[in-house]
Design a protein around this motif. Structure first.
Motif, short mmCIF file in Angstrom:
data_model
loop_
_atom_site.label_atom_id
_atom_site.label_comp_id
_atom_site.label_asym_id
_atom_site.label_seq_id
_atom_site.Cartn_x
_atom_site.Cartn_y
_atom_site.Cartn_z
N LEU A 1 3.60 -3.87 -11.33
CA LEU A 1 3.04 -4.94 -11.32
C LEU A 1 3.70 -5.62 -9.10
CD1 LEU A 1 3.92 -7.16 -14.46
CD2 LEU A 1 2.34 -7.55 -12.16
N THR A 2 4.87 -4.56 -8.92
CA THR A 2 5.26 -5.26 -8.41
C THR A 2 4.43 -4.75 -6.68
OG1 THR A 2 7.92 -4.58 -8.86
CG2 THR A 2 6.84 -3.94 -6.18
N VAL A 3 3.73 -3.11 -6.90
CA VAL A 3 2.65 -2.86 -6.22
C VAL A 3 1.34 -4.32 -6.27
CG1 VAL A 3 0.87 -0.79 -5.26
CG2 VAL A 3 2.86 -0.65 -6.48
N ILE A 4 1.26 -4.69 -7.16
CA ILE A 4 0.38 -6.03 -7.56
C ILE A 4 0.36 -6.92 -6.24
CG2 ILE A 4 -0.74 -7.88 -8.91
CD1 ILE A 4 -1.01 -5.62 -11.03
N ARG A 5 2.12 -7.22 -6.49
CA ARG A 5 2.12 -8.08 -6.13
C ARG A 5 1.94 -7.76 -4.32
NH1 ARG A 5 6.92 -12.33 -7.64
NH2 ARG A 5 5.41 -12.52 -9.36
N GLN B 1 -5.99 -9.22 -8.96
CA GLN B 1 -5.49 -8.22 -8.83
C GLN B 1 -5.61 -7.01 -10.07
OE1 GLN B 1 -6.15 -5.95 -6.51
NE2 GLN B 1 -5.87 -4.08 -8.35
N LEU B 2 -5.40 -7.82 -11.08
CA LEU B 2 -4.93 -7.38 -12.68
C LEU B 2 -6.62 -6.76 -13.29
CD1 LEU B 2 -2.33 -8.92 -14.53
CD2 LEU B 2 -2.55 -6.29 -14.13
N LYS C 1 0.58 -5.33 -2.50
CA LYS C 1 -0.92 -5.24 -2.00
C LYS C 1 -1.33 -6.13 -2.05
CE LYS C 1 -4.07 -1.13 -2.45
NZ LYS C 1 -3.56 -0.20 -3.29
N SER C 2 -1.32 -6.64 -3.22
CA SER C 2 -2.63 -7.51 -3.28
C SER C 2 -2.81 -8.74 -3.12
CB SER C 2 -4.06 -7.26 -4.71
OG SER C 2 -5.22 -7.52 -4.85
N GLN D 1 0.93 -0.91 -0.02
CA GLN D 1 -0.09 0.30 0.00
C GLN D 1 0.93 1.57 0.12
OE1 GLN D 1 -3.53 0.31 -0.50
NE2 GLN D 1 -3.18 2.62 0.21
N TYR D 2 1.96 0.95 0.98
CA TYR D 2 3.04 2.44 0.60
C TYR D 2 3.83 2.39 -0.38
CZ TYR D 2 6.42 6.08 2.81
OH TYR D 2 6.55 7.05 3.22
N LEU D 3 3.67 1.65 -1.15
CA LEU D 3 4.70 1.41 -3.07
C LEU D 3 3.28 2.11 -3.01
CD1 LEU D 3 6.45 -1.54 -3.53
CD2 LEU D 3 7.23 0.54 -3.70
#
Length: 349
Positions: A187-191, A232-233, A193-194, A169-171
């Motif tokens: 994609l890093t955020v997705i991995r 998430q996508l 955060k979700s 979430q911070y990312l």
């Protein structure tokens, strides 16, 4: 009969456990304002939601050989309390007005009062209620009644999950500040955060509670991470192209927020000068209208960004299914998880 994440008996059992637990955690303060806030929180927790994480936790347990019992229902329900708290905080950070078709918790608190301090009160109250739900999740998991050694192993995964999702979430917040995130960064955020939070860790928590082997926990990871990314996508697609009547949230929120999605990153990379000007003018602009949003959606289609994300979803579902086929998991749980994979990746709301 196959059981997916919309299956009623399991969902109803989780809801009953949540309701019973919340009945025992009434406000310690005899004040009508505090009682109203507790009521809003309880209504939010019990009203709506797909219960994805509790279902996955349950089937992670069953996949490791755990029997159907109330202990795993309690542990699974704890993940929903964690999820509720994170959603409340997420809505505050995003400035969202709708969640599950109703006013967000901080919006509801704001609407209880009039005057210049109402907005600040709503945000502050929402932060407190979200934190309370997170604290309750710890209380419920810790008291679920599973063997202490297995519970410690599961709690370590629960702690890792919360660290990962908060870091993700911070990312996400940083990405909006920086703007111009690449597909790899998105994609890093997705991995974090979700994906790990939604699928991998709930499966592993359920497995650890049942005494799963290291091999099985690693299999849950190989299955869970790509499926969580696909989930998430799909959420990002629905956040831009979905109907509010089905998704329960505005299709303008992600665009107004300036969410740095894979779809947006791809569109920026392949847009014409005119399309790029429009994207940069209105992505993250609070004044975004439906007309402006529709032009952005056209750009997502025309640049191949939407098609690219759909392709990525299918690729990740195939990867998850391949991992599931090789996992040392009980057959009944494998069947349910295969069905859930399809539902999670191809849902319409």
């Amino acid at each position: 009969m196959p059981v997916g994440f919309t299956q009623q008996p399991l969902g109803a059992r989780i809801d009953r456990r949540l309701s019973d637990f919340l009945d025992n955690w009434r406000t310690p303060v005899s004040d009508p304002g505090v009682e109203t806030a507790y009521g809003l929180l309880v209504d939010f927790i019990l009203s709506g939601g797909k219960r994805v994480r509790p279902h996955l936790c349950y089937w992670g347990w069953r996949g490791a050989g755990g029997d159907d019992c109330e202990e795993i229902i309690s542990a699974a329900a704890a993940l929903e309390l964690c999820h509720a708290g994170l959603l409340i905080h997420d809505d505050i950070m995003d400035g969202s007005q709708l969640r599950r078709g109703h006013a967000t918790v901080h919006r509801s608190l704001t609407d209880l009062h009039r005057g210049p301090g109402a907005e600040a009160f709503g945000r502050a109250g929402g932060i407190l209620l979200g934190t309370l739900s997170l604290a309750w999740s710890d209380a419920l998991l810790s008291s679920c009644g599973v063997d202490a050694t297995r519970l410690r192993a599961a709690h370590h995964l629960f702690d890792a999950m919360r660290t990962e999702v908060i870091s993700g979430q911070y990312l996400d917040v940083l990405a909006q500040l920086r703007s111009g995130a690449t597909e790899a960064e998105a994609l890093t955020v997705i991995r974090y955060k979700s994906a790990k939070y939604t699928v991998e860790r709930p499966l592993q928590i359920g497995g650890a509670l049942a005494g799963a082997s290291k091999e099985l926990l690693e299999s849950y990871s190989r299955f869970g991470v790509p499926l969580g990314e696909a989930f998430q996508l799909r959420d990002d697609v629905l956040g831009t192209f979905g109907a509010a009547a089905e998704t329960g949230k505005s299709a303008l929120d992600d665009l107004r927020e300036g969410k740095q999605t894979v779809m947006y990153a791809h569109a920026v990379q392949h847009a014409s000068p005119g399309q790029l000007t429009h994207l940069r003018a209105w992505h993250g602009n609070p004044a975004l209208t439906e007309e402006h949003a529709e032009r952005m959606r056209e750009t997502f289609r025309d640049t191949g960004a939407l098609a690219k994300v759909e392709q990525m979803i299918e690729q990740r579902v195939r990867e998850a299914m391949s991992a599931l086929a090789e996992a040392p998991i009980k057959p009944d749980a494998a069947g349910v998880l295969a069905q859930m994979a399809d539902q999670l990746a191809h849902r319409t709301k």
